[in-house]
Design a protein around this motif. Structure first.
Motif, PDB file in Angstrom:
ATOM      1  N   VAL A  16       0.863  -1.187   0.000  1.00 35.72           N
ATOM      2  CA  VAL A  16       0.000   0.000   0.000  1.00 35.72           C
ATOM      3  C   VAL A  16       0.896   1.232   0.000  1.00 35.72           C
ATOM      4  O   VAL A  16       1.693   1.418   0.917  1.00 35.72           O
ATOM      5  CB  VAL A  16      -0.923   0.025   1.249  1.00 35.72           C
ATOM      6  CG1 VAL A  16      -1.787   1.268   1.260  1.00 35.72           C
ATOM      7  CG2 VAL A  16      -1.774  -1.238   1.304  1.00 35.72           C
ATOM      8  N   GLU A  19      -0.249   7.328  -0.750  1.00 35.96           N
ATOM      9  CA  GLU A  19      -1.571   7.887  -1.070  1.00 35.96           C
ATOM     10  C   GLU A  19      -2.678   6.931  -0.638  1.00 35.96           C
ATOM     11  O   GLU A  19      -3.682   7.345  -0.060  1.00 35.96           O
ATOM     12  CB  GLU A  19      -1.687   8.179  -2.557  1.00 35.96           C
ATOM     13  CG  GLU A  19      -0.896   9.383  -3.001  1.00 35.96           C
ATOM     14  CD  GLU A  19      -1.094   9.675  -4.473  1.00 35.96           C
ATOM     15  OE1 GLU A  19      -2.156   9.302  -5.017  1.00 35.96           O
ATOM     16  OE2 GLU A  19      -0.196  10.273  -5.070  1.00 35.96           O
ATOM     17  N   GLY A  20      -2.497   5.654  -0.920  1.00 35.96           N
ATOM     18  CA  GLY A  20      -3.478   4.651  -0.522  1.00 35.96           C
ATOM     19  C   GLY A  20      -3.589   4.541   0.983  1.00 35.96           C
ATOM     20  O   GLY A  20      -4.685   4.391   1.523  1.00 35.96           O
ATOM     21  N   PHE A  21      -2.443   4.641   1.669  1.00 40.03           N
ATOM     22  CA  PHE A  21      -2.440   4.575   3.124  1.00 40.03           C
ATOM     23  C   PHE A  21      -3.295   5.679   3.720  1.00 40.03           C
ATOM     24  O   PHE A  21      -4.128   5.435   4.588  1.00 40.03           O
ATOM     25  CB  PHE A  21      -1.008   4.686   3.659  1.00 40.03           C
ATOM     26  CG  PHE A  21      -0.925   4.808   5.157  1.00 40.03           C
ATOM     27  CD1 PHE A  21      -1.020   3.685   5.956  1.00 40.03           C
ATOM     28  CD2 PHE A  21      -0.755   6.042   5.758  1.00 40.03           C
ATOM     29  CE1 PHE A  21      -0.953   3.797   7.342  1.00 40.03           C
ATOM     30  CE2 PHE A  21      -0.678   6.166   7.131  1.00 40.03           C
ATOM     31  CZ  PHE A  21      -0.779   5.040   7.925  1.00 40.03           C
ATOM     32  N   ARG A  23      -5.697   7.275   2.408  1.00 34.91           N
ATOM     33  CA  ARG A  23      -7.120   7.167   2.044  1.00 34.91           C
ATOM     34  C   ARG A  23      -7.844   6.074   2.827  1.00 34.91           C
ATOM     35  O   ARG A  23      -9.069   6.013   2.821  1.00 34.91           O
ATOM     36  CB  ARG A  23      -7.256   6.894   0.549  1.00 34.91           C
ATOM     37  CG  ARG A  23      -7.058   8.118  -0.311  1.00 34.91           C
ATOM     38  CD  ARG A  23      -7.533   7.866  -1.728  1.00 34.91           C
ATOM     39  NE  ARG A  23      -6.890   6.704  -2.329  1.00 34.91           N
ATOM     40  CZ  ARG A  23      -5.948   6.755  -3.262  1.00 34.91           C
ATOM     41  NH1 ARG A  23      -5.547   7.914  -3.730  1.00 34.91           N
ATOM     42  NH2 ARG A  23      -5.429   5.665  -3.747  1.00 34.91           N
ATOM     43  N   LEU A  24      -7.102   5.195   3.491  1.00 33.80           N
ATOM     44  CA  LEU A  24      -7.731   4.102   4.231  1.00 33.80           C
ATOM     45  C   LEU A  24      -8.539   4.634   5.408  1.00 33.80           C
ATOM     46  O   LEU A  24      -8.116   5.542   6.117  1.00 33.80           O
ATOM     47  CB  LEU A  24      -6.668   3.156   4.799  1.00 33.80           C
ATOM     48  CG  LEU A  24      -5.916   2.269   3.826  1.00 33.80           C
ATOM     49  CD1 LEU A  24      -4.775   1.557   4.554  1.00 33.80           C
ATOM     50  CD2 LEU A  24      -6.837   1.258   3.184  1.00 33.80           C
ATOM     51  N   GLU A  28     -10.848  -0.055   7.465  1.00 30.21           N
ATOM     52  CA  GLU A  28     -10.058  -0.728   6.425  1.00 30.21           C
ATOM     53  C   GLU A  28      -8.676  -1.089   6.951  1.00 30.21           C
ATOM     54  O   GLU A  28      -8.162  -2.176   6.677  1.00 30.21           O
ATOM     55  CB  GLU A  28      -9.949   0.160   5.195  1.00 30.21           C
ATOM     56  CG  GLU A  28     -11.251   0.339   4.456  1.00 30.21           C
ATOM     57  CD  GLU A  28     -11.188   1.427   3.408  1.00 30.21           C
ATOM     58  OE1 GLU A  28     -11.873   1.271   2.383  1.00 30.21           O
ATOM     59  OE2 GLU A  28     -10.468   2.441   3.603  1.00 30.21           O
ATOM     60  N   TRP A  29      -8.058  -0.167   7.697  1.00 30.72           N
ATOM     61  CA  TRP A  29      -6.727  -0.429   8.258  1.00 30.72           C
ATOM     62  C   TRP A  29      -6.773  -1.627   9.201  1.00 30.72           C
ATOM     63  O   TRP A  29      -5.927  -2.508   9.144  1.00 30.72           O
ATOM     64  CB  TRP A  29      -6.194   0.803   8.981  1.00 30.72           C
ATOM     65  CG  TRP A  29      -4.903   0.527   9.681  1.00 30.72           C
ATOM     66  CD1 TRP A  29      -4.721   0.397  11.018  1.00 30.72           C
ATOM     67  CD2 TRP A  29      -3.633   0.301   9.075  1.00 30.72           C
ATOM     68  NE1 TRP A  29      -3.402   0.110  11.285  1.00 30.72           N
ATOM     69  CE2 TRP A  29      -2.713   0.046  10.109  1.00 30.72           C
ATOM     70  CE3 TRP A  29      -3.181   0.282   7.758  1.00 30.72           C
ATOM     71  CZ2 TRP A  29      -1.375  -0.215   9.867  1.00 30.72           C
ATOM     72  CZ3 TRP A  29      -1.839   0.023   7.519  1.00 30.72           C
ATOM     73  CH2 TRP A  29      -0.954  -0.223   8.560  1.00 30.72           C
TER      74      TRP A  29
END
Length: 58
Positions: A16, A19-21, A23-24, A28-29
């Motif tokens: 991940v 940017e994806g991190f 947005r979590l 989700e995390w």
């Protein structure tokens, strides 16, 4: 090391990106970092019902 940097490193190991991190969601995390799901231990009553349904043959 701060919790954020540890979390970002864990995310990177899972593939991940930054940017994806960011947005979590927290949910989700937690799903990503949770261990494998485990079934609850079998209760005595459940075990006895199973023994009645599928008795050992002698």
């Amino acid at each position: 090391m701060t919790p954020w940097s540890e979390m970002m490193q864990a995310a990177a190991r899972m593939g991940v990106g930054p940017e994806g991190f960011w947005r979590l969601s927290l949910k989700e995390w937690r799903m990503l970092t949770a261990g494998p799901a485990r079934a609850a231990p079998l209760g005595r009553g459940e075990l006895e019902r199973m023994q009645e349904m599928w008795p050992d043959e002698r």
